[in-house]
Design a protein around this motif. Structure first.
Motif, PDB file in Angstrom:
ATOM      1  N   LYS A   1       0.845  -1.191   0.000  1.00 38.02           N
ATOM      2  CA  LYS A   1       0.000   0.000   0.000  1.00 38.02           C
ATOM      3  C   LYS A   1       0.882   1.245   0.000  1.00 38.02           C
ATOM      4  O   LYS A   1       2.050   1.194   0.377  1.00 38.02           O
ATOM      5  N   VAL A   2       0.324   2.364  -0.404  1.00 39.32           N
ATOM      6  CA  VAL A   2       1.072   3.621  -0.516  1.00 39.32           C
ATOM      7  C   VAL A   2       0.654   4.581   0.593  1.00 39.32           C
ATOM      8  O   VAL A   2      -0.537   4.739   0.867  1.00 39.32           O
ATOM      9  N   VAL A   3       1.660   5.211   1.239  1.00 43.33           N
ATOM     10  CA  VAL A   3       1.414   6.303   2.187  1.00 43.33           C
ATOM     11  C   VAL A   3       2.004   7.568   1.582  1.00 43.33           C
ATOM     12  O   VAL A   3       2.946   7.505   0.791  1.00 43.33           O
ATOM     13  N   ASN A   4       1.459   8.709   1.941  1.00 40.23           N
ATOM     14  CA  ASN A   4       1.907   9.963   1.328  1.00 40.23           C
ATOM     15  C   ASN A   4       3.378  10.264   1.587  1.00 40.23           C
ATOM     16  O   ASN A   4       4.095  10.668   0.684  1.00 40.23           O
ATOM     17  N   HIS A   5       3.812  10.101   2.829  1.00 44.66           N
ATOM     18  CA  HIS A   5       5.190  10.426   3.197  1.00 44.66           C
ATOM     19  C   HIS A   5       5.620   9.510   4.337  1.00 44.66           C
ATOM     20  O   HIS A   5       4.955   9.453   5.374  1.00 44.66           O
ATOM     21  N   ALA A   6       6.714   8.807   4.159  1.00 42.93           N
ATOM     22  CA  ALA A   6       7.146   7.793   5.130  1.00 42.93           C
ATOM     23  C   ALA A   6       7.346   8.370   6.527  1.00 42.93           C
ATOM     24  O   ALA A   6       6.863   7.814   7.515  1.00 42.93           O
ATOM     25  N   PHE A   7       8.054   9.486   6.623  1.00 42.34           N
ATOM     26  CA  PHE A   7       8.384  10.019   7.945  1.00 42.34           C
ATOM     27  C   PHE A   7       7.164  10.630   8.635  1.00 42.34           C
ATOM     28  O   PHE A   7       6.987  10.491   9.841  1.00 42.34           O
ATOM     29  N   THR A   8       6.299  11.267   7.864  1.00 44.65           N
ATOM     30  CA  THR A   8       5.057  11.799   8.441  1.00 44.65           C
ATOM     31  C   THR A   8       4.188  10.655   8.948  1.00 44.65           C
ATOM     32  O   THR A   8       3.623  10.729  10.032  1.00 44.65           O
ATOM     33  N   HIS A   9       4.107   9.590   8.171  1.00 39.19           N
ATOM     34  CA  HIS A   9       3.324   8.413   8.568  1.00 39.19           C
ATOM     35  C   HIS A   9       3.851   7.848   9.891  1.00 39.19           C
ATOM     36  O   HIS A   9       3.075   7.562  10.809  1.00 39.19           O
ATOM     37  N   LEU A  10       5.170   7.715   9.985  1.00 43.38           N
ATOM     38  CA  LEU A  10       5.786   7.212  11.212  1.00 43.38           C
ATOM     39  C   LEU A  10       5.439   8.095  12.405  1.00 43.38           C
ATOM     40  O   LEU A  10       5.003   7.595  13.452  1.00 43.38           O
ATOM     41  N   LEU A  11       5.614   9.390  12.264  1.00 43.30           N
ATOM     42  CA  LEU A  11       5.355  10.300  13.385  1.00 43.30           C
ATOM     43  C   LEU A  11       3.884  10.324  13.776  1.00 43.30           C
ATOM     44  O   LEU A  11       3.553  10.402  14.959  1.00 43.30           O
ATOM     45  N   GLN A  12       2.994  10.232  12.790  1.00 46.17           N
ATOM     46  CA  GLN A  12       1.567  10.191  13.107  1.00 46.17           C
ATOM     47  C   GLN A  12       1.211   8.928  13.880  1.00 46.17           C
ATOM     48  O   GLN A  12       0.407   8.974  14.814  1.00 46.17           O
ATOM     49  N   LEU A  13       1.797   7.795  13.514  1.00 50.58           N
ATOM     50  CA  LEU A  13       1.540   6.552  14.248  1.00 50.58           C
ATOM     51  C   LEU A  13       2.079   6.653  15.677  1.00 50.58           C
ATOM     52  O   LEU A  13       1.427   6.205  16.619  1.00 50.58           O
ATOM     53  N   GLN A  14       3.261   7.236  15.823  1.00 50.31           N
ATOM     54  CA  GLN A  14       3.828   7.395  17.159  1.00 50.31           C
ATOM     55  C   GLN A  14       2.960   8.318  18.009  1.00 50.31           C
ATOM     56  O   GLN A  14       2.673   8.022  19.167  1.00 50.31           O
ATOM     57  N   LYS A  15       2.553   9.415  17.429  1.00 47.03           N
ATOM     58  CA  LYS A  15       1.819  10.447  18.163  1.00 47.03           C
ATOM     59  C   LYS A  15       0.379  10.044  18.468  1.00 47.03           C
ATOM     60  O   LYS A  15      -0.076  10.177  19.595  1.00 47.03           O
ATOM     61  N   ASN A  16      -0.309   9.536  17.481  1.00 45.81           N
ATOM     62  CA  ASN A  16      -1.750   9.307  17.625  1.00 45.81           C
ATOM     63  C   ASN A  16      -2.143   7.895  18.020  1.00 45.81           C
ATOM     64  O   ASN A  16      -3.235   7.687  18.525  1.00 45.81           O
ATOM     65  N   LYS A  17      -1.277   6.937  17.773  1.00 45.06           N
ATOM     66  CA  LYS A  17      -1.683   5.553  18.003  1.00 45.06           C
ATOM     67  C   LYS A  17      -0.695   4.759  18.851  1.00 45.06           C
ATOM     68  O   LYS A  17      -0.780   3.556  18.939  1.00 45.06           O
ATOM     69  N   ASN A  18       0.281   5.438  19.421  1.00 42.68           N
ATOM     70  CA  ASN A  18       1.226   4.820  20.357  1.00 42.68           C
ATOM     71  C   ASN A  18       1.942   3.608  19.791  1.00 42.68           C
ATOM     72  O   ASN A  18       1.941   2.536  20.378  1.00 42.68           O
ATOM     73  N   TYR A  19       2.571   3.779  18.646  1.00 42.44           N
ATOM     74  CA  TYR A  19       3.344   2.703  18.029  1.00 42.44           C
ATOM     75  C   TYR A  19       4.777   2.710  18.536  1.00 42.44           C
ATOM     76  O   TYR A  19       5.356   3.774  18.768  1.00 42.44           O
ATOM     77  N   TYR A  20       5.349   1.509  18.683  1.00 44.98           N
ATOM     78  CA  TYR A  20       6.783   1.378  18.857  1.00 44.98           C
ATOM     79  C   TYR A  20       7.388   1.487  17.467  1.00 44.98           C
ATOM     80  O   TYR A  20       6.852   0.934  16.519  1.00 44.98           O
ATOM     81  N   SER A  21       8.514   2.178  17.333  1.00 46.74           N
ATOM     82  CA  SER A  21       9.055   2.359  15.997  1.00 46.74           C
ATOM     83  C   SER A  21      10.572   2.299  15.979  1.00 46.74           C
ATOM     84  O   SER A  21      11.229   2.502  16.999  1.00 46.74           O
TER      85      SER A  21
END
Length: 139
Positions: free
Chosen positions: A116-136
């Motif tokens: 699947k495609v995400v708009n921007h890799a680093f933005t996607h990572l930070l959004q997951l960390q910030k909004n959904k509490n992902y380990y990264s």
């Protein structure tokens, strides 16, 4: 004195309710790994399998996000079939950065259907960390 106790009680109540709102929505462990190297998919998927076994019912989402000039290899559907089968079996989702594929003039239709495609890799990572509490981790 009564006013101070009342104010303290209100502050405690507000603090507890504010704390409750900052807690994760679920008790699942979610993971995201950024990488620019396709051969790293194998050890990342093996890591996902190990965490899935270790976490048990607490295992949530596991995402791999690819970016950079090496994403051109994602158009090799035969090679990617091996990776995507392992990823699907392990409950891993594979994403690619839209900026990277646009830069390399890759049509998203040329990618394996599991990717699947995400708009921007680093933005996607930070959004997951910030909004959904992902380990990264980024490799």
């Amino acid at each position: 004195m009564k006013n101070k106790i009342g104010i303290l009680f209100i502050l405690i109540i507000l603090g507890v309710s504010g704390f409750a709102q900052t807690q994760p929505a679920s008790n699942k462990n979610n993971y995201v790994v950024l990488t620019s190297k396709i051969p790293q998919l194998t050890p990342i998927i093996l890591t996902a399998e190990a965490l899935k076994k270790e976490d048990g019912n607490k295992f949530g989402d596991f995402q791999i996000v690819l970016y950079g000039s090496n994403v051109e290899g994602l158009t090799n559907k035969e090679q990617m079939e091996s990776y995507t089968k392992k990823a699907e079996a392990a409950g891993v989702q594979i994403y690619v950065c839209k900026l990277s594929i646009n830069h390399l003039n890759i049509n998203p239709k040329d990618l394996h259907p599991h990717i699947k495609v995400v708009n921007h890799a680093f933005t996607h990572l930070l959004q997951l960390q910030k909004n959904k509490n992902y380990y990264s981790i980024e490799l």
